[in-house]
Design a protein around this motif. Structure first.
Motif, PDB file in Angstrom:
ATOM      1  N   VAL A  61       0.838  -1.187   0.000  1.00 55.71           N
ATOM      2  CA  VAL A  61       0.000   0.000   0.000  1.00 55.71           C
ATOM      3  C   VAL A  61       0.877   1.242   0.000  1.00 55.71           C
ATOM      4  CG1 VAL A  61      -1.709   1.287   1.323  1.00 55.71           C
ATOM      5  CG2 VAL A  61      -1.820  -1.198   1.234  1.00 55.71           C
ATOM      6  N   GLY A  62       0.483   2.225  -0.766  1.00 54.77           N
ATOM      7  CA  GLY A  62       1.194   3.500  -0.738  1.00 54.77           C
ATOM      8  C   GLY A  62       0.923   4.233   0.554  1.00 54.77           C
ATOM      9  N   GLY A  63       1.889   5.004   1.030  1.00 56.28           N
ATOM     10  CA  GLY A  63       1.715   5.706   2.295  1.00 56.28           C
ATOM     11  C   GLY A  63       2.184   4.841   3.442  1.00 56.28           C
ATOM     12  N   ALA A  64       2.707   5.478   4.476  1.00 57.18           N
ATOM     13  CA  ALA A  64       3.296   4.714   5.577  1.00 57.18           C
ATOM     14  C   ALA A  64       2.302   4.419   6.675  1.00 57.18           C
ATOM     15  CB  ALA A  64       4.476   5.484   6.156  1.00 57.18           C
TER      16      ALA A  64
ATOM     17  N   TYR B  10       2.954   0.027   8.164  1.00 60.31           N
ATOM     18  CA  TYR B  10       4.053   0.873   8.655  1.00 60.31           C
ATOM     19  C   TYR B  10       5.299   0.835   7.771  1.00 60.31           C
ATOM     20  CZ  TYR B  10       4.494  -3.605  11.155  1.00 60.31           C
ATOM     21  OH  TYR B  10       4.498  -4.934  11.495  1.00 60.31           O
ATOM     22  N   GLY B  11       5.111   0.765   6.478  1.00 63.35           N
ATOM     23  CA  GLY B  11       6.243   0.799   5.573  1.00 63.35           C
ATOM     24  C   GLY B  11       6.979  -0.509   5.413  1.00 63.35           C
ATOM     25  N   LYS B  12       6.547  -1.564   6.079  1.00 62.99           N
ATOM     26  CA  LYS B  12       7.254  -2.848   5.977  1.00 62.99           C
ATOM     27  C   LYS B  12       7.219  -3.379   4.554  1.00 62.99           C
ATOM     28  CE  LYS B  12       5.191  -6.635   7.342  1.00 62.99           C
ATOM     29  NZ  LYS B  12       4.660  -7.741   8.163  1.00 62.99           N
TER      30      LYS B  12
END
Lengths: 115, 113
Positions: free
Chosen positions: A92-95, A100-102
């Motif tokens: 998914v785009g966005g953190a 959480y950016g994993k």
């Protein structure tokens, strides 16, 4: 994040184009396709990413099908130094949210470029 | 010369010993990550930090600890509680929203004596 499927290994002759496929049939509308590669005993190297349009940079081109269920990474003129494990990742785009950016790396495709 | 550095390249740990792996970045990135890679496997997330003085457990945090006192530094300590520490450890950083691309360091290979 959507699951991806890649062939375990591929061969390519030096100087020819290497086309690495990736299936991501469960991809959702806000998920990007990322490609990384990892040369033996080194950290992964970012190659390219895209949402729905085809993308090109100095390393490679990314072709995403219209339905976004699959993509192909193209190395236009493969060299011996391109021998590596190539990872296709969908996230998914966005953190925010739960990811959480994993980055979730699967088994990837071992690309062997031979003379 | 900007980038992510990890040291040492190889590290040996004795039984019952804590060891610390260094990760430094001069990219001014907000977020930093630690992953573990076992032979023939993908990467698994140990810890991550999205801002200074804040960090969160990843999927396999047991036996590890981290700190984030400075933006550019995110050291990982492998404690004696980690019973199977032999692996390749990778540090990564990300600029911060909306930039999602993570950039990796060269890795540290930890071996148990």
């Amino acid at each position: 994040d959507a699951k991806t499927t890649q062939p375990p290994s591929m061969d390519c002759a030096e100087g020819r184009a290497a086309n690495l496929p990736c299936n991501h049939s469960t991809i959702s509308g806000n998920e990007y396709v990322y490609w990384y590669r990892q040369i033996h005993s080194q950290g992964p190297q970012y190659i390219i990413h895209g949402l729905k349009n085809n993308e090109t940079n100095e390393m490679a081109s990314l072709i995403i099908t219209e339905d976004r269920k699959s993509s192909t990474l193209i190395l236009p003129h493969a060299t011996l130094r391109d021998t590596a494990v190539y990872y296709c990742i969908v996230r998914v785009g966005g953190a925010g949210g739960t990811s959480y950016g994993k980055l979730t790396f699967g088994q990837g495709t071992i690309l062997t470029v031979h003379p | 010369d900007g980038g992510i550095t990890q040291s040492p390249k190889y590290l040996f740990r004795k039984e019952g010993q804590n060891v610390t792996l260094s990760c430094e970045q001069n990219l001014n990135h907000d977020a930093m990550y630690w992953y573990r890679q076992d032979p023939g496997q993908g990467l698994r997330l140990i810890y991550y930090s999205q801002i200074v003085n804040d960090f969160q457990k990843g999927d396999i945090a047991e036996g590890y600890s981290v700190s984030r006192e400075k933006k550019e530094s995110f050291p990982l300590t492998v404690t004696s509680a980690q019973k199977n520490p032999t692996a390749f450890y990778l540090c990564a950083s990300r600029p911060g929203y909306p930039q999602e691309t993570q950039y990796f360091g060269p890795g540290t290979r930890l071996l148990v004596l």
